[in-house]
Structures are given as structure tokens and as C-alpha cells.
Scaffold this motif. Structure first.
Motif, PDB file in Angstrom:
ATOM      1  N   PRO A  91       0.824  -1.209   0.000  1.00  0.00           N
ATOM      2  CA  PRO A  91       0.000   0.000   0.000  1.00  0.00           C
ATOM      3  C   PRO A  91       0.868   1.273   0.000  1.00  0.00           C
ATOM      4  CG  PRO A  91       0.097  -0.917   2.192  1.00  0.00           C
ATOM      5  CD  PRO A  91       0.808  -1.889   1.306  1.00  0.00           C
ATOM      6  N   ARG A  92       0.185   2.388  -0.012  1.00  0.00           N
ATOM      7  CA  ARG A  92       0.870   3.664  -0.153  1.00  0.00           C
ATOM      8  C   ARG A  92       1.884   3.907   0.964  1.00  0.00           C
ATOM      9  NH1 ARG A  92      -2.266   9.477  -0.894  1.00  0.00           N
ATOM     10  NH2 ARG A  92      -0.386  10.748  -1.233  1.00  0.00           N
ATOM     11  N   GLY A  93       1.571   3.430   2.177  1.00  0.00           N
ATOM     12  CA  GLY A  93       2.446   3.679   3.319  1.00  0.00           C
ATOM     13  C   GLY A  93       3.825   3.041   3.208  1.00  0.00           C
ATOM     14  N   VAL A  94       3.979   1.988   2.372  1.00  0.00           N
ATOM     15  CA  VAL A  94       5.279   1.337   2.228  1.00  0.00           C
ATOM     16  C   VAL A  94       5.819   1.431   0.800  1.00  0.00           C
ATOM     17  CG1 VAL A  94       4.829  -0.279   4.112  1.00  0.00           C
ATOM     18  CG2 VAL A  94       4.201  -0.918   1.768  1.00  0.00           C
ATOM     19  N   LYS A  95       5.117   2.156  -0.062  1.00  0.00           N
ATOM     20  CA  LYS A  95       5.531   2.281  -1.468  1.00  0.00           C
ATOM     21  C   LYS A  95       6.949   2.838  -1.550  1.00  0.00           C
ATOM     22  CE  LYS A  95       4.258   4.531  -5.839  1.00  0.00           C
ATOM     23  NZ  LYS A  95       4.368   3.299  -6.641  1.00  0.00           N
ATOM     24  N   GLY A  96       7.770   2.182  -2.351  1.00  0.00           N
ATOM     25  CA  GLY A  96       9.149   2.629  -2.538  1.00  0.00           C
ATOM     26  C   GLY A  96      10.143   2.004  -1.573  1.00  0.00           C
ATOM     27  N   THR A  97       9.657   1.354  -0.518  1.00  0.00           N
ATOM     28  CA  THR A  97      10.559   0.649   0.389  1.00  0.00           C
ATOM     29  C   THR A  97      11.223  -0.495  -0.383  1.00  0.00           C
ATOM     30  OG1 THR A  97       9.166   1.164   2.294  1.00  0.00           O
ATOM     31  CG2 THR A  97      10.728  -0.654   2.534  1.00  0.00           C
ATOM     32  N   ALA A  98      12.529  -0.635  -0.226  1.00  0.00           N
ATOM     33  CA  ALA A  98      13.250  -1.639  -1.013  1.00  0.00           C
ATOM     34  C   ALA A  98      14.303  -2.336  -0.161  1.00  0.00           C
ATOM     35  CB  ALA A  98      13.913  -0.988  -2.230  1.00  0.00           C
ATOM     36  N   LEU A  99      14.452  -3.635  -0.379  1.00  0.00           N
ATOM     37  CA  LEU A  99      15.458  -4.438   0.319  1.00  0.00           C
ATOM     38  C   LEU A  99      16.401  -5.042  -0.712  1.00  0.00           C
ATOM     39  CD1 LEU A  99      16.540  -5.863   2.913  1.00  0.00           C
ATOM     40  CD2 LEU A  99      15.003  -7.758   2.342  1.00  0.00           C
ATOM     41  N   LEU A 100      17.696  -4.820  -0.501  1.00  0.00           N
ATOM     42  CA  LEU A 100      18.728  -5.382  -1.373  1.00  0.00           C
ATOM     43  C   LEU A 100      19.527  -6.406  -0.583  1.00  0.00           C
ATOM     44  CD1 LEU A 100      20.447  -5.344  -4.016  1.00  0.00           C
ATOM     45  CD2 LEU A 100      21.799  -3.506  -2.948  1.00  0.00           C
ATOM     46  N   ILE A 101      19.734  -7.594  -1.185  1.00  0.00           N
ATOM     47  CA  ILE A 101      20.485  -8.663  -0.525  1.00  0.00           C
ATOM     48  C   ILE A 101      21.601  -9.142  -1.448  1.00  0.00           C
ATOM     49  CG2 ILE A 101      20.396 -10.963   0.500  1.00  0.00           C
ATOM     50  CD1 ILE A 101      17.442 -10.545   1.024  1.00  0.00           C
ATOM     51  N   HIS A 102      22.806  -9.147  -0.939  1.00  0.00           N
ATOM     52  CA  HIS A 102      23.925  -9.805  -1.590  1.00  0.00           C
ATOM     53  C   HIS A 102      24.245 -11.039  -0.762  1.00  0.00           C
ATOM     54  CE1 HIS A 102      25.607  -5.950  -3.751  1.00  0.00           C
ATOM     55  NE2 HIS A 102      24.357  -6.231  -4.087  1.00  0.00           N
ATOM     56  N   PRO A 116      11.917   5.167   2.137  1.00  0.00           N
ATOM     57  CA  PRO A 116      11.664   6.425   1.421  1.00  0.00           C
ATOM     58  C   PRO A 116      11.261   7.574   2.331  1.00  0.00           C
ATOM     59  CG  PRO A 116       9.924   4.816   1.009  1.00  0.00           C
ATOM     60  CD  PRO A 116      11.021   4.089   1.702  1.00  0.00           C
ATOM     61  N   ALA A 117      10.570   7.292   3.434  1.00  0.00           N
ATOM     62  CA  ALA A 117      10.160   8.366   4.341  1.00  0.00           C
ATOM     63  C   ALA A 117      11.371   9.073   4.939  1.00  0.00           C
ATOM     64  CB  ALA A 117       9.273   7.816   5.448  1.00  0.00           C
ATOM     65  N   LEU A 118      12.435   8.311   5.170  1.00  0.00           N
ATOM     66  CA  LEU A 118      13.671   8.887   5.725  1.00  0.00           C
ATOM     67  C   LEU A 118      14.677   9.243   4.641  1.00  0.00           C
ATOM     68  CD1 LEU A 118      14.190   6.434   8.747  1.00  0.00           C
ATOM     69  CD2 LEU A 118      13.051   8.670   8.739  1.00  0.00           C
ATOM     70  N   LYS A 119      14.420   8.783   3.423  1.00  0.00           N
ATOM     71  CA  LYS A 119      15.293   9.027   2.275  1.00  0.00           C
ATOM     72  C   LYS A 119      16.728   8.572   2.550  1.00  0.00           C
ATOM     73  CE  LYS A 119      12.584  12.897   0.494  1.00  0.00           C
ATOM     74  NZ  LYS A 119      12.596  14.320   0.075  1.00  0.00           N
ATOM     75  N   ARG A 120      16.845   7.420   3.179  1.00  0.00           N
ATOM     76  CA  ARG A 120      18.184   6.905   3.450  1.00  0.00           C
ATOM     77  C   ARG A 120      18.209   5.385   3.376  1.00  0.00           C
ATOM     78  NH1 ARG A 120      19.681   5.094   8.596  1.00  0.00           N
ATOM     79  NH2 ARG A 120      18.016   5.101  10.180  1.00  0.00           N
ATOM     80  N   VAL A 121      19.410   4.869   3.166  1.00  0.00           N
ATOM     81  CA  VAL A 121      19.631   3.430   3.102  1.00  0.00           C
ATOM     82  C   VAL A 121      20.176   2.962   4.446  1.00  0.00           C
ATOM     83  CG1 VAL A 121      20.926   1.570   2.002  1.00  0.00           C
ATOM     84  CG2 VAL A 121      20.043   3.465   0.620  1.00  0.00           C
ATOM     85  N   LYS A 122      19.544   1.963   5.003  1.00  0.00           N
ATOM     86  CA  LYS A 122      19.936   1.416   6.307  1.00  0.00           C
ATOM     87  C   LYS A 122      20.509   0.023   6.112  1.00  0.00           C
ATOM     88  CE  LYS A 122      17.838  -0.310  10.593  1.00  0.00           C
ATOM     89  NZ  LYS A 122      16.550  -0.500  11.320  1.00  0.00           N
ATOM     90  N   ARG A 123      21.688  -0.203   6.641  1.00  0.00           N
ATOM     91  CA  ARG A 123      22.292  -1.533   6.565  1.00  0.00           C
ATOM     92  C   ARG A 123      21.706  -2.425   7.658  1.00  0.00           C
ATOM     93  NH1 ARG A 123      27.042  -3.520   4.260  1.00  0.00           N
ATOM     94  NH2 ARG A 123      27.740  -5.495   5.161  1.00  0.00           N
ATOM     95  N   ILE A 124      21.325  -3.655   7.286  1.00  0.00           N
ATOM     96  CA  ILE A 124      20.813  -4.625   8.255  1.00  0.00           C
ATOM     97  C   ILE A 124      22.004  -5.382   8.820  1.00  0.00           C
ATOM     98  CG2 ILE A 124      19.260  -6.555   8.657  1.00  0.00           C
ATOM     99  CD1 ILE A 124      17.836  -4.004   7.807  1.00  0.00           C
TER     100      ILE A 124
END
Length: 266
Positions: A91-102, A116-124
């Protein structure tokens, strides 16, 4: 005294004889489990890459549901684990959220989450991989490629799974940071497709069960499930991942799986 010594030597010899078959059986069980895992990996090699759509259904203990739409990209890496990108559209509240896995054959996977709300990439971090992925019953650890080198194996038995005959193998994670002590995996003997996985937490309690269904074969070789259901036995919650629109060997490259690509993924 000589007689007592001889008696002890005989007892030790008997123990050695009795222990030898057990050690041999343990070794053969480990070798057989590893052989099954390697054969399954080898059969899936060479797909190159694929894209797919996914509907994620989150169900609480009372049965109430919420849905999310995702796009998935996966790139096969010849000398390491695969690279995967998950992008939320609804839904709209999570649109654009993305997870990248290597994923990696050895050592913890590299994972990054774009908010996207914070406009930053967070490392897990590796210590947080057992956490819930976007409120689902799948953890970040569950989403990485299950590389053969990440587990020790023990063949347990053969038994019926539906109309098929399955091999049952115990997988024990090598990494100390894993959220699981072990996993029990059911694969059918003919195609080596996974039909069920039972996950045991750090206290060795049966935490979750994953079941897979609706397999289809692509490019006359590669099997993919159309539905994956993860049930949490402690919370009563479950998550269903419904896959569709598989497209293999698309125009994908390493550039599509970089940290900078996370911000462009929307």
C-alpha cells in the motif's frame, strides 16, 4: 592384576567395535544430506536471472489480513551467492521501500533497506537478521539464498509428502549469528523441490513452518513455487507469499543490484 588389565582391554575393544558402526552411520548421514543439497543446487544453476511479482498476505492470530504488492529481481552470481532486490509498490504507506540482498556462500549476507520516508539506506546488521521483514513472519535471514556452504547436513529419513516421496534432511547453520539452531527440510526425491521447512529457534523450540505449493517449471528446467506460507507457532500469525509473472533472463546487470539502485527502485 594382569587379569584385571586384560578385562579392561577387552571392554575397551568391545566399546570401540560398538561405536564404529555408529560413527560410520553418522558420517554417511552427513554425506548423504550434503549430497542432496549439492544436487539440488546444481540442478538450479544457470538460470541467469529472473523478475517476478509478489503479493504478500499478512494474517494475524484472529485471521484478519493485510496485503502488500512487491516486485522482485534476482541475479545469479557464478562464484558467490545470488543478489536479490525486493521493491514494495502497495500500500501507499510502504511504497518505494526496497530491500537489497547480496548473499554469500560463506559469512553473513550483506543486506540494505531503503526507507523512502527517511530518504536513506539502512544496513541490516548480522545481529538483526532474525528480525521480522516488514511485519511479516519471514525474517531477513529467510530471504537470503540458502547457500550449501552455510549449513552442516544430516540425512534423517524418507517419508511420503502428499503423493510424493520426500527425503528429510536436518540443516544446521554454520554461522553463530543465525536465528536458528536447525532446520528440517523436506525435498521430493525426483525433482529435489522443497515442500516444507521446520525452523527451530535458539532455544531449539519449533518456531515456524514454511510450506510451498503450486510449483511450475520454467525454461524446461527451473522449478519455482507460486505460493509460500510461513506459519509462526508461537504467535499464531502467518504470512503468505504468492508469486506470479516470472520472467527469466531479463536485461539485468550488477548495476541493478547496487546500493544506489535502491533509491531508483521506485
Amino acid at each position: 592384576m594382569i587379569r584385571a588389565r586384560s578385562t579392561r582391554l577387552i571392554a575397551f575393544a568391545l566399546l570401540a567395535v560398538l561405536a564404529a558402526p555408529q560413527a560410520a552411520n553418522a558420517q554417511s548421514a552427513g554425506e548423504r544430506g550434503l549430497r542432496i543439497a549439492k544436487e539440488a543446487r546444481d540442478r538450479d544453476r544457470g538460470f541467469g536471472n529472473f523478475t517476478a511479482s509478489q503479493t504478500m498476505v499478512l494474517r494475524n492470530k484472529q485471521g484478519r489480513e493485510s496485503r502488500r504488492q512487491l516486485r522482485i529481481k534476482v541475479l545469479e552470481v557464478a562464484d558467490d551467492g545470488n543478489k536479490s532486490l525486493f521493491v514494495f509498490d502497495e500500500p501507499r504507506g510502504v511504497k518505494g521501500t526496497a530491500l537489497l540482498i547480496h548473499s554469500h556462500r560463506e559469512g553473513p549476507d550483506d543486506q540494505w533497506l531503503f526507507l523512502p520516508a527517511l530518504k536513506r539506506v539502512k544496513r541490516i546488521s548480522s545481529s538483526n537478521r532474525s528480525g521480522s521483514f516488514m511485519g511479516s513472519e519471514f525474517s531477513y535471514e529467510d530471504l537470503g539464498t540458502p547457500e550449501v556452504e552455510k549449513y552442516k547436513y544430516r540425512y534423517l529419513k524418507e517419508e511420503a509428502c502428499g503423493e510424493l516421496e520426500c527425503s528429510v534432511v536436518e540443516n544446521v547453520p554454520v554461522e553463530k549469528g543465525s536465528g536458528y539452531t536447525r532446520q528440517i527440510v523436506w525435498r521430493d526425491k525426483d525433482e529435489l523441490r522443497i515442500w516444507k521447512i521446520e525452523y527451530f529457534d535458539r532455544k531449539n523450540a519449533h518456531l515456524k513452518t514454511l510450506t510451498l505449493a503450486g510449483y511450475r517449471r520454467y525454461l524446461d528446467r527451473y522449478w519455482r513455487a507460486s505460493e509460500m506460507t510461513m506459519e509462526n507457532h508461537l504467535t499464531g500469525k502467518s504470512t503468505i507469499m504468492r508469486w506470479s509473472d516470472f520472467a527469466f533472463r531479463a536485461k539485468l546487470s550488477d548495476r541493478d543490484f547496487s546500493q544506489s539502485s535502491l533509491k531508483r527502485a521506485r
